[in-house]
Design a protein around this motif. Structure first.
Motif, PDB file in Angstrom:
ATOM      1  N   SER A 122     -12.291   4.400  -2.851  1.00 18.04           N
ATOM      2  CA  SER A 122     -12.682   3.140  -2.227  1.00 18.04           C
ATOM      3  C   SER A 122     -12.306   3.166  -0.746  1.00 18.04           C
ATOM      4  O   SER A 122     -11.555   4.042  -0.289  1.00 18.04           O
ATOM      5  N   GLU A 123     -12.825   2.203  -0.003  1.00 22.78           N
ATOM      6  CA  GLU A 123     -12.475   2.109   1.408  1.00 22.78           C
ATOM      7  C   GLU A 123     -10.975   1.876   1.568  1.00 22.78           C
ATOM      8  O   GLU A 123     -10.339   2.407   2.484  1.00 22.78           O
ATOM      9  N   ALA A 124     -10.400   1.069   0.640  1.00 25.04           N
ATOM     10  CA  ALA A 124      -8.961   0.817   0.687  1.00 25.04           C
ATOM     11  C   ALA A 124      -8.173   2.101   0.458  1.00 25.04           C
ATOM     12  O   ALA A 124      -7.125   2.331   1.075  1.00 25.04           O
ATOM     13  N   ASP A 125      -8.671   2.962  -0.444  1.00 26.10           N
ATOM     14  CA  ASP A 125      -8.021   4.254  -0.680  1.00 26.10           C
ATOM     15  C   ASP A 125      -8.020   5.099   0.594  1.00 26.10           C
ATOM     16  O   ASP A 125      -7.001   5.701   0.967  1.00 26.10           O
ATOM     17  N   LYS A 126      -9.171   5.153   1.251  1.00 22.77           N
ATOM     18  CA  LYS A 126      -9.286   5.961   2.467  1.00 22.77           C
ATOM     19  C   LYS A 126      -8.373   5.439   3.563  1.00 22.77           C
ATOM     20  O   LYS A 126      -7.730   6.221   4.282  1.00 22.77           O
ATOM     21  N   GLU A 127      -8.293   4.105   3.695  1.00 24.16           N
ATOM     22  CA  GLU A 127      -7.426   3.515   4.713  1.00 24.16           C
ATOM     23  C   GLU A 127      -5.960   3.806   4.413  1.00 24.16           C
ATOM     24  O   GLU A 127      -5.136   3.901   5.324  1.00 24.16           O
TER      25      GLU A 127
END
Length: 466
Positions: free
Chosen positions: A41-46
């Motif tokens: 997810s985008e949260a994972d990448k961040e």
């Protein structure tokens, strides 16, 4: 020498995670496995995670464990129990099952998904390790078709009930090739180490508890539509007043999830072509419309019941109208039989009062539910189990019925209820008529200080085993 000191639980859904916690509470070292997440997810990448990060690869199992710590009722009995559960994923960690005594599968109820998993397990497990499935209804013979003899000898169903920490029923379902010593070991282990009340079941669809549970629930749902009963009226009549679980029919469905129930019902319909009640083993049209809308129960925020937050911040519980499949304000059921029954402490007295008034619409509905459920229970003995004890224990230990089917029948009077059934043209089972012809007036009886039950196999009373 068979032993179980550790276990792998495959599938970290509500049931799988709950079983892992219960096994850890009982002192086992547990490995909880699930599939990889679908994507970063985008949260994972961040957060700097990659597809190689253990936190991402084990995400489903990790989240399941965190979810258990937030449960309304404590799932773990100690911090040490929590630490006994390790997490992993099926892609990286499935080979670890070779080091475990018990491999327990708890994944989705679809044969096409279970069988490929067990094909992998068969190659990786060590010989004589015990493998079980938590299926709630798929036939064991279908799951193990084509597997090796040694695999089948150490394979069986171990059907836990949710939440495993609190519900004591455990159904064990041996396959045709399951070794008797392996079955005996698991029966003793689950009773003495896991503190479960164990029923040995035949390999019939949905086994004992869920076969009866599905049949009785669907019976009430279809009768509700046929007799024009409201959701809250059905739950009031079929709950405490009937000496059954307070959440009764529709609240129980919301708690379990309509989609989960649908899979069980679909499997049951497909596998019982000769069941006299098979036409009822389908969701009523209103339930199918709910699934299409995504109104799956508590987990979706709405099912047969939903809570509306008003503009002033107050909360109001709404209930589904079965005719329009839209929500409306809840009413208070107003049946004389219900008011009279709720004033009584004794479950047997409550049930008698509930079904006695032929001028009361609520009483007539309650009678139709109870009478058809009693007939169904009598017809299932010898097919899904050997004795009436098995059905009564299943509904007591798994569904919390204070008056289980045959005890309820005794409470109403067997001869009296059979007379009413015959007067109304209901199909009374021949075995019950034979029982009355022999002068046996109840399913349970004390004989010279010994508690006995009526055995359809011998057509006589037999002592209740310890």
């Amino acid at each position: 020498m068979l032993k179980i000191d550790n276990a792998v639980v495959i599938g970290s859904g509500v049931m799988g995670a709950g079983i892992a916690a219960h096994l850890a509470n009982c002192g086992l070292e547990v490995l909880l496995l699930d599939i990889l997440p679908p994507e970063l997810s985008e949260a994972d990448k961040e957060a700097g995670l990659t597809e190689d990060s253990p936190e991402w690869r084990n995400r489903l199992s990790i989240n399941a464990m965190r979810g258990l710590l937030k449960a309304r009722r404590p799932v773990f009995t100690s911090e040490e129990s929590f630490k006994r559960v390790k997490v992993g994923n099926l892609t990286d960690d499935l080979p670890l099952i070779a080091g475990y005594d018990w491999i327990l599968e708890t994944i989705v109820e679809k044969l096409e998904i279970k069988r490929p998993l067990f094909a992998k397990i068969e190659k990786l497990r060590r010989p004589k390790s015990i493998v079980t499935t938590n299926t709630s209804g798929l036939p064991i013979m279908q799951i193990t078709a084509g597997m090796s003899l040694e695999f089948k000898q150490y394979f069986m169903g171990t059907h836990f009930f949710n939440p495993p920490t609190y519900i004591k029923l455990l159904e064990i379902i041996p396959g045709e090739e399951t070794l008797s010593e392996v079955l005996d070991f698991m029966k003793t282990f689950c009773r003495e180490k896991l503190f479960k009340s164990v029923l040995i079941c035949k390999d019939t669809p949905n086994f004992i508890a869920n076969r009866m549970g599905c049949a009785t629930s669907l019976n009430a749902m279809h009768l509700a539509a046929k007799m024009g009963m409201r959701v809250e009226e059905v739950d009031a009549l079929c709950g405490h007043a009937m000496a059954r679980l307070r959440t009764a029919v529709f609240r129980s469905s919301d708690a379990i999830g309509l989609d989960t129930n649908f899979n069980v019902v679909r499997n049951l319909y497909a596998n019982v072509p000769d069941d006299e009640r098979r036409d009822l083993f389908q969701y009523p049209p209103y339930a199918e419309r709910m699934i299409a809308k995504g109104w799956l129960g508590d987990k979706a925020g709405r099912g047969y019941y939903m809570t509306r937050v008003n503009e002033d911040g107050s909360k109001q519980e709404l209930v589904l109208d079965l005719d329009t499949v839209e929500y409306r304000e809840k009413i208070t059921p107003d049946f004389p039989c219900l008011k009279a029954a709720e004033q009584l402490e004794d479950p047997a007295q409550r049930l008698r009062v509930l079904v006695a008034d032929k001028s009361d619409r609520g009483s007539l509905f309650a009678w139709e539910v109870v009478a058809s459920d009693l007939i169904y229970a009598a017809n299932r003995v010898l097919e899904i189990c050997d004795t009436i004890l098995d059905i009564d224990n299943a509904m007591d230990w798994g569904y919390f019925w204070r008056l289980t089917p045959f005890k309820a029948w005794d409470s109403l009077g067997v001869r009296e209820t059979v007379a009413r059934m015959q007067e109304e043209g209901k199909p009374v089972p021949e075995r019950v008529l034979t029982m009355l012809e022999k002068g046996c007036e109840s399913f349970y009886k004390d004989i010279d200080g010994t508690k006995c039950y009526y055995d359809f196999r011998t057509e006589s009373y037999q002592p209740i085993p310890d």
